[in-house]
Design a protein around this motif. Structure first.
Motif, mmCIF file in Angstrom:
data_model
loop_
_atom_site.group_PDB
_atom_site.id
_atom_site.type_symbol
_atom_site.label_atom_id
_atom_site.label_comp_id
_atom_site.label_asym_id
_atom_site.label_seq_id
_atom_site.Cartn_x
_atom_site.Cartn_y
_atom_site.Cartn_z
ATOM 1 N N THR A 2 0.876 -1.390 -0.127
ATOM 2 C CA THR A 2 -0.099 0.358 -0.318
ATOM 3 C C THR A 2 0.974 1.132 0.261
ATOM 4 O OG1 THR A 2 -0.293 0.179 2.450
ATOM 5 C CG2 THR A 2 -1.494 -1.583 1.337
ATOM 6 N N THR A 3 0.576 2.645 0.025
ATOM 7 C CA THR A 3 1.075 4.074 0.081
ATOM 8 C C THR A 3 1.917 4.161 1.486
ATOM 9 O OG1 THR A 3 -1.224 4.874 1.156
ATOM 10 C CG2 THR A 3 -0.452 4.794 -0.986
ATOM 11 N N ARG A 4 1.719 3.019 2.147
ATOM 12 C CA ARG A 4 2.131 3.435 3.736
ATOM 13 C C ARG A 4 2.128 2.199 4.212
ATOM 14 N NH1 ARG A 4 -2.752 5.183 7.572
ATOM 15 N NH2 ARG A 4 -3.587 7.837 6.438
ATOM 16 N N LYS A 5 2.518 0.981 4.231
ATOM 17 C CA LYS A 5 3.248 -0.261 4.200
ATOM 18 C C LYS A 5 3.497 -1.459 3.093
ATOM 19 C CE LYS A 5 -0.513 -2.192 7.149
ATOM 20 N NZ LYS A 5 -0.944 -2.788 8.395
ATOM 21 N N VAL A 6 4.155 -2.980 3.434
ATOM 22 C CA VAL A 6 4.535 -3.320 2.661
ATOM 23 C C VAL A 6 4.426 -4.622 4.163
ATOM 24 C CG1 VAL A 6 6.219 -4.822 1.594
ATOM 25 C CG2 VAL A 6 6.006 -2.362 1.292
ATOM 26 N N THR A 7 3.445 -5.351 3.859
ATOM 27 C CA THR A 7 3.434 -6.884 4.136
ATOM 28 C C THR A 7 3.199 -8.198 3.223
ATOM 29 O OG1 THR A 7 0.842 -6.785 3.977
ATOM 30 C CG2 THR A 7 1.813 -6.355 5.682
ATOM 31 N N LEU A 8 3.355 -8.747 4.040
ATOM 32 C CA LEU A 8 3.648 -10.107 3.681
ATOM 33 C C LEU A 8 2.197 -10.999 2.674
ATOM 34 C CD1 LEU A 8 7.636 -11.557 5.308
ATOM 35 C CD2 LEU A 8 6.405 -10.871 2.433
ATOM 36 N N THR A 9 1.798 -11.934 2.480
ATOM 37 C CA THR A 9 0.831 -12.707 2.379
ATOM 38 C C THR A 9 1.428 -13.965 3.014
ATOM 39 O OG1 THR A 9 1.430 -13.887 0.052
ATOM 40 C CG2 THR A 9 -0.153 -12.212 0.502
ATOM 41 N N GLN A 10 0.381 -14.918 2.880
ATOM 42 C CA GLN A 10 1.074 -16.401 4.096
ATOM 43 C C GLN A 10 1.907 -16.382 3.514
ATOM 44 O OE1 GLN A 10 -2.274 -18.643 5.244
ATOM 45 N NE2 GLN A 10 -1.526 -20.290 6.191
ATOM 46 N N GLU A 11 1.878 -16.507 1.823
ATOM 47 C CA GLU A 11 2.430 -17.506 1.087
ATOM 48 C C GLU A 11 4.120 -16.950 0.439
ATOM 49 O OE1 GLU A 11 -1.286 -17.853 -0.436
ATOM 50 O OE2 GLU A 11 -0.767 -16.517 0.625
ATOM 51 N N GLY A 12 3.811 -15.689 1.423
ATOM 52 C CA GLY A 12 5.640 -15.104 0.844
ATOM 53 C C GLY A 12 5.666 -15.588 2.706
ATOM 54 N N GLU A 13 5.098 -15.323 3.745
ATOM 55 C CA GLU A 13 6.240 -16.233 5.236
ATOM 56 C C GLU A 13 6.445 -17.016 4.267
ATOM 57 O OE1 GLU A 13 6.347 -14.447 7.925
ATOM 58 O OE2 GLU A 13 4.639 -12.925 7.953
ATOM 59 N N THR A 14 5.455 -18.197 4.182
ATOM 60 C CA THR A 14 6.709 -19.901 3.239
ATOM 61 C C THR A 14 7.801 -19.448 2.585
ATOM 62 O OG1 THR A 14 4.140 -20.678 3.969
ATOM 63 C CG2 THR A 14 5.812 -22.001 2.439
ATOM 64 N N LEU A 15 7.429 -18.432 1.859
ATOM 65 C CA LEU A 15 8.750 -18.128 0.724
ATOM 66 C C LEU A 15 9.906 -17.441 1.710
ATOM 67 C CD1 LEU A 15 9.942 -18.642 -2.229
ATOM 68 C CD2 LEU A 15 8.972 -16.342 -2.645
ATOM 69 N N LEU A 16 9.551 -17.023 3.180
ATOM 70 C CA LEU A 16 10.748 -16.353 3.029
ATOM 71 C C LEU A 16 11.007 -17.589 3.916
ATOM 72 C CD1 LEU A 16 12.056 -13.985 4.359
ATOM 73 C CD2 LEU A 16 10.149 -13.437 6.462
ATOM 74 N N THR A 17 11.274 -18.253 4.683
ATOM 75 C CA THR A 17 11.406 -18.889 5.317
ATOM 76 C C THR A 17 12.665 -19.891 4.092
ATOM 77 O OG1 THR A 17 10.001 -18.880 6.725
ATOM 78 C CG2 THR A 17 11.066 -21.229 7.096
ATOM 79 N N MET A 18 11.838 -20.210 3.299
ATOM 80 C CA MET A 18 12.332 -21.436 1.992
ATOM 81 C C MET A 18 13.389 -21.136 1.663
ATOM 82 S SD MET A 18 8.863 -23.664 1.275
ATOM 83 C CE MET A 18 9.501 -24.880 0.519
ATOM 84 N N GLY A 19 12.931 -19.459 1.264
ATOM 85 C CA GLY A 19 14.126 -19.157 0.925
ATOM 86 C C GLY A 19 15.394 -18.762 1.329
ATOM 87 N N ARG A 20 15.266 -18.877 2.507
ATOM 88 C CA ARG A 20 16.498 -18.207 3.370
ATOM 89 C C ARG A 20 17.351 -19.258 3.383
ATOM 90 N NH1 ARG A 20 13.493 -14.837 8.530
ATOM 91 N NH2 ARG A 20 13.966 -13.150 7.629
ATOM 92 N N GLN A 21 16.989 -20.627 3.091
ATOM 93 C CA GLN A 21 17.569 -21.906 3.223
ATOM 94 C C GLN A 21 17.579 -21.467 2.024
ATOM 95 O OE1 GLN A 21 18.250 -23.330 6.034
ATOM 96 N NE2 GLN A 21 19.956 -24.900 4.389
ATOM 97 N N LEU A 22 17.380 -21.378 1.184
ATOM 98 C CA LEU A 22 17.591 -22.104 -0.382
ATOM 99 C C LEU A 22 19.328 -20.742 -0.707
ATOM 100 C CD1 LEU A 22 17.111 -23.493 -2.996
ATOM 101 C CD2 LEU A 22 15.404 -21.646 -4.122
ATOM 102 N N LEU A 23 18.893 -19.311 -0.499
ATOM 103 C CA LEU A 23 19.695 -18.660 -1.245
ATOM 104 C C LEU A 23 21.225 -19.033 0.122
ATOM 105 C CD1 LEU A 23 20.666 -16.303 -1.944
ATOM 106 C CD2 LEU A 23 19.398 -14.847 -0.876
ATOM 107 N N ALA A 24 20.640 -19.596 1.747
ATOM 108 C CA ALA A 24 22.385 -20.178 2.040
ATOM 109 C C ALA A 24 22.975 -21.108 0.937
ATOM 110 C CB ALA A 24 22.051 -20.441 3.509
ATOM 111 N N ASP A 25 22.327 -22.065 0.487
ATOM 112 C CA ASP A 25 22.630 -23.453 0.301
ATOM 113 C C ASP A 25 23.200 -22.721 -0.956
ATOM 114 O OD1 ASP A 25 21.595 -24.814 2.427
ATOM 115 O OD2 ASP A 25 19.964 -25.567 1.361
ATOM 116 N N TRP A 26 22.219 -21.804 -1.737
ATOM 117 C CA TRP A 26 23.364 -21.898 -2.988
ATOM 118 C C TRP A 26 24.403 -21.300 -3.133
ATOM 119 C CZ3 TRP A 26 20.842 -21.664 -7.854
ATOM 120 C CH2 TRP A 26 22.484 -20.895 -9.070
ATOM 121 N N GLU A 27 24.530 -19.972 -1.857
ATOM 122 C CA GLU A 27 25.650 -19.169 -1.837
ATOM 123 C C GLU A 27 26.766 -20.225 -1.785
ATOM 124 O OE1 GLU A 27 24.801 -16.159 1.170
ATOM 125 O OE2 GLU A 27 24.335 -15.238 -0.381
#
Length: 296
Positions: free
Chosen positions: A53-78
């Motif tokens: 929105t014009t005021r803030k950014v929030t995560l959807t439920q799917e975004g929360e899931t990707l945040l957890t999985m994505g951190r691990q995926l990026l760590a494995d990639w690096e």
């Protein structure tokens, strides 16, 4: 279109800061490019990950899931990137090599010392086996490379020669032959002959070459190991013929080494690898070290 690592990095930056401006600074990316990356990621995955929105950014439920999985995926990639970088720069690595005992005991140790002084992070496994097993292990892919006599038929194996190795005589220090600089096979065979057991390539090579020159090889004692043969000779039980690269080892065991001819028996020695596979960076460096050491 599949999710890319660039899109994942963009999403994680926004999800961490919940601010597009801060995320774009962190990634050194313009906000329009960042928005485009997020849009492309959502389209590839099939739904919204962020609510903006014009005021803030929030995560959807799917975004929360990707945040957890994505951190691990990026760590494995690096971690994978760094591990591969270390292997190509020889900070890390693994080499498996099979070598016939005469080479493994006499030539390989000082070469590996020099190699490890430069590349301490590279683990090296050495299989000390007879010539036939070296060829077998390389053929079956159980080791990356081997060091052996040149095979009569290489098939799918590639042979890189290091040089020629000729056979020398070893006799007891008390033998009447010990004071000579050079002897012929007919002189050596007046002693009880000690050699390797079949199917050793050394044994078969000696028998074949001697038959061609009119000599019969009558064996009095035999063993599986060259070190045992050296000790048997040193203790006065007979004489033998061994590859010249064993000279220092045989002298240390107490045997006397003498040049041997009539006939001269020699064969090329070199490095075996599969013709279908390229050597690792670490193995290529070890091959270079072997060439310098053996051909020096």
């Amino acid at each position: 279109m599949r999710m890319s690592i660039k899109q994942l990095r963009a999403f994680l930056a926004v999800a961490h800061t919940l601010n597009f401006a801060h995320a774009s600074e962190r990634l050194n990316m313009s906000q329009p490019a960042l928005s485009l990356a997020i849009k492309g990621l959502e389209e590839s995955l099939g739904g919204a990950l962020l609510l903006r929105t014009t005021r803030k950014v929030t995560l959807t439920q799917e975004g929360e899931t990707l945040l957890t999985m994505g951190r691990q995926l990026l760590a494995d990639w690096e971690n994978t990137e760094e591990a591969m970088r270390q292997r190509f720069t020889l900070q890390r690595g693994k080499i498996s090599i099979a070598a016939m005992p005469s080479f493994a005991a006499n030539v390989l140790p000082p070469v590996l010392k020099t190699f490890r002084d430069s590349y301490a992070g590279v683990n090296v496994t050495v299989h000390d086996v007879i010539n036939e097993q070296v060829i077998e292990m390389v053929s079956e892919g159980r080791v990356e490379m081997g060091i052996a006599f040149e095979p009569d038929y290489s098939g799918h194996l590639h042979f890189t020669p290091l040089g020629m190795d000729r056979f020398i005589a070893i006799v007891p220090p008390t033998s009447r032959l010990a004071g000579r600089e050079r002897i012929a096979w007919k002189d050596l065979l007046t002693l009880d002959f000690i050699t390797l057991q079949r199917p050793s390539a050394v044994r078969l090579m000696l028998e074949e070459q001697l038959v061609q020159s009119g000599h019969a090889l009558e064996v009095a004692l035999e063993s599986h190991q060259l070190v045992t043969i050296g000790r048997l000779v040193a203790n006065g039980l007979g004489g033998s013929a061994v590859p010249a690269l064993c000279r220092t080892q045989m002298t240390e065991l107490g045997a006397t080494c003498i040049e041997l001819d009539g006939p001269v028996i020699q064969r090329r020695i070199g490095i075996l690898r599969s013709s279908h596979h390229k050597l690792s960076t670490a193995s290529e460096m070890l091959v270079d070290a072997l060439k310098k050491a053996y051909c020096a």
